[in-house]
Design a protein around this motif. Structure first.
Motif, PDB file in Angstrom:
ATOM      1  N   MET A 203       0.835  -1.193   0.000  1.00 28.28           N
ATOM      2  CA  MET A 203       0.000   0.000   0.000  1.00 28.28           C
ATOM      3  C   MET A 203       0.876   1.252   0.000  1.00 28.28           C
ATOM      4  SD  MET A 203      -3.207  -1.069  -0.006  1.00 28.28           S
ATOM      5  CE  MET A 203      -2.534  -2.249  -1.175  1.00 28.28           C
ATOM      6  N   PHE A 204       0.639   2.143  -0.948  1.00 23.45           N
ATOM      7  CA  PHE A 204       1.458   3.340  -1.108  1.00 23.45           C
ATOM      8  C   PHE A 204       0.791   4.583  -0.509  1.00 23.45           C
ATOM      9  CE2 PHE A 204       3.607   1.460  -5.098  1.00 23.45           C
ATOM     10  CZ  PHE A 204       4.603   0.910  -4.306  1.00 23.45           C
ATOM     11  N   GLY A 205      -0.400   4.925  -1.009  1.00 22.69           N
ATOM     12  CA  GLY A 205      -1.050   6.179  -0.633  1.00 22.69           C
ATOM     13  C   GLY A 205      -1.577   6.159   0.791  1.00 22.69           C
ATOM     14  N   GLY A 206      -1.642   7.325   1.395  1.00 24.98           N
ATOM     15  CA  GLY A 206      -2.155   7.428   2.758  1.00 24.98           C
ATOM     16  C   GLY A 206      -3.610   7.049   2.880  1.00 24.98           C
ATOM     17  N   GLU A 207      -4.364   7.173   1.773  1.00 24.44           N
ATOM     18  CA  GLU A 207      -5.782   6.822   1.794  1.00 24.44           C
ATOM     19  C   GLU A 207      -6.043   5.391   1.334  1.00 24.44           C
ATOM     20  OE1 GLU A 207      -8.004   8.853   3.066  1.00 24.44           O
ATOM     21  OE2 GLU A 207      -6.505  10.408   3.381  1.00 24.44           O
ATOM     22  N   ASP A 208      -5.004   4.697   0.846  1.00 31.35           N
ATOM     23  CA  ASP A 208      -5.183   3.309   0.413  1.00 31.35           C
ATOM     24  C   ASP A 208      -5.563   2.439   1.604  1.00 31.35           C
ATOM     25  OD1 ASP A 208      -4.395   4.225  -2.020  1.00 31.35           O
ATOM     26  OD2 ASP A 208      -2.438   3.244  -2.025  1.00 31.35           O
ATOM     27  N   LEU A 209      -6.417   1.458   1.360  1.00 34.05           N
ATOM     28  CA  LEU A 209      -6.856   0.580   2.441  1.00 34.05           C
ATOM     29  C   LEU A 209      -6.826  -0.863   1.996  1.00 34.05           C
ATOM     30  CD1 LEU A 209      -9.519   0.925   5.080  1.00 34.05           C
ATOM     31  CD2 LEU A 209      -9.930  -0.872   3.377  1.00 34.05           C
ATOM     32  N   ALA A 210      -6.265  -1.731   2.841  1.00 35.67           N
ATOM     33  CA  ALA A 210      -6.274  -3.169   2.610  1.00 35.67           C
ATOM     34  C   ALA A 210      -7.196  -3.819   3.627  1.00 35.67           C
ATOM     35  CB  ALA A 210      -4.859  -3.738   2.728  1.00 35.67           C
ATOM     36  N   ALA A 211      -7.973  -4.784   3.187  1.00 38.54           N
ATOM     37  CA  ALA A 211      -8.952  -5.420   4.065  1.00 38.54           C
ATOM     38  C   ALA A 211      -8.984  -6.919   3.833  1.00 38.54           C
ATOM     39  CB  ALA A 211     -10.343  -4.831   3.827  1.00 38.54           C
ATOM     40  N   ARG A 212      -9.321  -7.641   4.897  1.00 34.69           N
ATOM     41  CA  ARG A 212      -9.618  -9.057   4.740  1.00 34.69           C
ATOM     42  C   ARG A 212     -11.103  -9.148   4.439  1.00 34.69           C
ATOM     43  NH1 ARG A 212      -9.085 -13.942   9.187  1.00 34.69           N
ATOM     44  NH2 ARG A 212      -9.389 -15.677   7.703  1.00 34.69           N
ATOM     45  N   TYR A 213     -11.402  -9.542   3.206  1.00 37.00           N
ATOM     46  CA  TYR A 213     -12.773  -9.525   2.716  1.00 37.00           C
ATOM     47  C   TYR A 213     -13.570 -10.712   3.242  1.00 37.00           C
ATOM     48  CZ  TYR A 213     -16.460  -8.705  -0.778  1.00 37.00           C
ATOM     49  OH  TYR A 213     -17.653  -8.458  -1.408  1.00 37.00           O
ATOM     50  N   GLY A 214     -12.855 -11.787   3.555  1.00 42.10           N
ATOM     51  CA  GLY A 214     -13.509 -12.970   4.089  1.00 42.10           C
ATOM     52  C   GLY A 214     -12.686 -14.209   3.801  1.00 42.10           C
ATOM     53  N   GLY A 215     -12.432 -15.044   4.814  1.00 42.04           N
ATOM     54  CA  GLY A 215     -11.660 -16.258   4.607  1.00 42.04           C
ATOM     55  C   GLY A 215     -10.293 -15.971   4.038  1.00 42.04           C
ATOM     56  N   GLU A 216     -10.018 -16.508   2.842  1.00 43.45           N
ATOM     57  CA  GLU A 216      -8.724 -16.308   2.185  1.00 43.45           C
ATOM     58  C   GLU A 216      -8.796 -15.209   1.127  1.00 43.45           C
ATOM     59  OE1 GLU A 216     -10.783 -19.630  -0.185  1.00 43.45           O
ATOM     60  OE2 GLU A 216     -10.743 -18.844   1.859  1.00 43.45           O
ATOM     61  N   GLU A 217      -9.835 -14.369   1.185  1.00 40.17           N
ATOM     62  CA  GLU A 217     -10.047 -13.320   0.188  1.00 40.17           C
ATOM     63  C   GLU A 217      -9.731 -11.954   0.794  1.00 40.17           C
ATOM     64  OE1 GLU A 217     -13.176 -13.136  -3.460  1.00 40.17           O
ATOM     65  OE2 GLU A 217     -14.029 -13.216  -1.458  1.00 40.17           O
ATOM     66  N   PHE A 218      -9.056 -11.119   0.008  1.00 42.42           N
ATOM     67  CA  PHE A 218      -8.649  -9.789   0.456  1.00 42.42           C
ATOM     68  C   PHE A 218      -9.112  -8.747  -0.563  1.00 42.42           C
ATOM     69  CE2 PHE A 218      -5.754 -12.875   2.164  1.00 42.42           C
ATOM     70  CZ  PHE A 218      -5.498 -12.458   3.464  1.00 42.42           C
ATOM     71  N   ALA A 219      -9.172  -7.492  -0.112  1.00 47.69           N
ATOM     72  CA  ALA A 219      -9.570  -6.405  -1.007  1.00 47.69           C
ATOM     73  C   ALA A 219      -8.747  -5.162  -0.695  1.00 47.69           C
ATOM     74  CB  ALA A 219     -11.057  -6.100  -0.867  1.00 47.69           C
ATOM     75  N   CYS A 220      -8.561  -4.327  -1.700  1.00 49.13           N
ATOM     76  CA  CYS A 220      -7.858  -3.053  -1.546  1.00 49.13           C
ATOM     77  C   CYS A 220      -8.721  -1.944  -2.139  1.00 49.13           C
ATOM     78  CB  CYS A 220      -6.515  -3.065  -2.264  1.00 49.13           C
ATOM     79  SG  CYS A 220      -5.427  -4.401  -1.776  1.00 49.13           S
ATOM     80  N   VAL A 221      -8.832  -0.847  -1.424  1.00 44.86           N
ATOM     81  CA  VAL A 221      -9.505   0.350  -1.914  1.00 44.86           C
ATOM     82  C   VAL A 221      -8.429   1.375  -2.229  1.00 44.86           C
ATOM     83  CG1 VAL A 221     -11.164   2.184  -1.396  1.00 44.86           C
ATOM     84  CG2 VAL A 221     -11.531  -0.139  -0.503  1.00 44.86           C
ATOM     85  N   LEU A 222      -8.393   1.840  -3.482  1.00 47.35           N
ATOM     86  CA  LEU A 222      -7.331   2.728  -3.946  1.00 47.35           C
ATOM     87  C   LEU A 222      -7.926   4.024  -4.495  1.00 47.35           C
ATOM     88  CD1 LEU A 222      -5.272   0.035  -5.906  1.00 47.35           C
ATOM     89  CD2 LEU A 222      -4.995   0.708  -3.519  1.00 47.35           C
ATOM     90  N   PRO A 223      -8.127   5.034  -3.650  1.00 48.84           N
ATOM     91  CA  PRO A 223      -8.673   6.313  -4.124  1.00 48.84           C
ATOM     92  C   PRO A 223      -7.671   7.043  -5.016  1.00 48.84           C
ATOM     93  CG  PRO A 223      -8.831   6.095  -1.719  1.00 48.84           C
ATOM     94  CD  PRO A 223      -7.905   5.023  -2.204  1.00 48.84           C
ATOM     95  N   ASP A 224      -8.210   7.829  -5.961  1.00 47.78           N
ATOM     96  CA  ASP A 224      -7.363   8.628  -6.856  1.00 47.78           C
ATOM     97  C   ASP A 224      -6.340   7.761  -7.585  1.00 47.78           C
ATOM     98  OD1 ASP A 224      -8.236  11.319  -6.869  1.00 47.78           O
ATOM     99  OD2 ASP A 224      -7.473  11.590  -4.845  1.00 47.78           O
ATOM    100  N   THR A 225      -6.751   6.546  -7.940  1.00 48.15           N
ATOM    101  CA  THR A 225      -5.836   5.612  -8.605  1.00 48.15           C
ATOM    102  C   THR A 225      -6.428   5.188  -9.940  1.00 48.15           C
ATOM    103  OG1 THR A 225      -5.083   4.784  -6.454  1.00 48.15           O
ATOM    104  CG2 THR A 225      -4.614   3.421  -8.376  1.00 48.15           C
ATOM    105  N   SER A 226      -5.690   5.406 -11.009  1.00 48.86           N
ATOM    106  CA  SER A 226      -6.158   5.062 -12.358  1.00 48.86           C
ATOM    107  C   SER A 226      -6.119   3.549 -12.562  1.00 48.86           C
ATOM    108  CB  SER A 226      -5.276   5.734 -13.409  1.00 48.86           C
ATOM    109  OG  SER A 226      -3.983   5.160 -13.406  1.00 48.86           O
ATOM    110  N   PHE A 227      -6.731   3.103 -13.631  1.00 48.70           N
ATOM    111  CA  PHE A 227      -6.738   1.685 -13.965  1.00 48.70           C
ATOM    112  C   PHE A 227      -5.312   1.165 -14.151  1.00 48.70           C
ATOM    113  CE2 PHE A 227      -6.805  -1.568 -17.405  1.00 48.70           C
ATOM    114  CZ  PHE A 227      -7.393  -2.590 -16.679  1.00 48.70           C
TER     115      PHE A 227
END
Length: 315
Positions: A203-227
């Motif tokens: 995770m680079f940005g101060g607003e980036d967020l990493a989460a455990r989505y469930g079990g062995e699944e994870f998710a990242c929220v990346l604001p102001d981040t292009s494709f």
């Protein structure tokens, strides 16, 4: 909340609030506003830890400021202390009913008000800690699913003001059930913690967020981040997890632990729903798995098309 804490003071007669500001500045970052409109704008930008405001002001009075702040989901939990004139005792009842935590009469005793502020700040710190625990995954220390949903709600609303991009990554440990079956749940938990640590380091940005989505699944929220930036991030996450070289002889993808990754990006617009990013990223994860796993698949989706089809009253 910063280490020092941030206080916003509002009074159209700044000379009356200046002694309080002088007393607070040794322990807090203090900002002053001279009108209700300015206070609402500053509060939205600063996200202060506590607000002290005068009830009796020309234009937007303290009651209206309090109402607007409490009506804003981002600011609703900020403690508000109201200042009233000595000949208006009924103001206390009205102010507290609007959600203020305290109401004090002028003229102020700066030292006494500072003690009240200290108490309310400490209560807020404890409340914030409890709130943080409620959105934290106990095993990994990442945000949990509730924290992920809260972050998505916040970021889609914030970024929609200027139609800035938001990207979401969802990743899944390949053949994790086989890993658990072979090595046991204790080893499985250790694997999840190592993957979570690799994810955090990516995770680079101060607003980036990493989460455990469930079990062995994870998710990242990346604001102001292009494709393109999100795809680069996804590939880096994939490589960091491969570099852990956690043995996984039961995997069909590789002899060590790997992940499949889905990426979804779109500009935020008014009316966009946070779950659209999750749904699109999840579909890309499904594509990555079907293509053989241990790979990244992504898309830029048309948020305006989803917005128009989800609202039957939109012209």
């Amino acid at each position: 909340m910063s280490a020092r804490g941030t206080i916003l003071l509002l009074d159209d007669e700044r000379h009356e609030i200046a002694p309080l500001a002088a007393v607070l500045e040794s322990d807090y970052d203090v900002y002053m506003a001279g009108s209700g409109e300015e206070a609402v704008e500053l509060a939205s930008l600063m996200l202060p830890d506590l607000i002290v405001l005068d009830i009796h002001m020309p234009g937007m009075d303290g009651y209206e400021v309090c109402h607007r702040l409490k009506d804003n989901p981002v600011l609703a939990d900020v403690p508000i202390i109201l200042m009233r004139s000595p000949d208006d005792p009924s103001a206390e009842l009205k102010g507290l009913s609007l959600g203020a935590v305290d109401c004090i009469a002028k003229p102020l005793s700066p030292e006494v008000v500072k003690l009240r502020i200290n108490n309310h700040i400490e209560i807020k710190r404890m409340r914030d800690e409890l709130a943080k625990l409620a959105i934290t995954d106990a095993l990994t220390g990442l945000s949990n699913r509730r924290g992920l949903e809260t972050a998505l709600d916040r970021e889609t609303s914030r970024l929609a003001r200027s139609e800035r991009p938001l990207s979401v990554i969802i990743l899944d440990i390949d053949f994790f059930k086989r890993f658990n079956d072979r090595f046991g749940h204790t080893a499985g938990d250790r694997c999840i913690m190592m993957v979570a640590a690799a994810l955090t380091r990516a995770m680079f940005g101060g607003e980036d967020l990493a989460a455990r989505y469930g079990g062995e699944e994870f998710a990242c929220v990346l604001p102001d981040t292009s494709f393109e930036e999100a795809m680069d991030m996804a590939r880096m996450i994939q490589h960091r997890i491969e570099a852990l070289e956690i043995p996984h002889p039961s995997s069909d993808a590789a002899p060590y632990v790997t992940v499949s990754v889905g990426v979804a990006s779109a500009p935020c617009v008014n009316g966009a729903k946070p779950e659209w990013w999750i749904k699109e990223a999840d579909q890309q994860l499904y594509i990555a798995k079907n293509a053989g796993r241990n790979r990244v698949s992504g898309t830029v989706f048309d948020v305006n098309r989803l917005r128009s089809t989800s609202d039957p009253f939109r012209s």
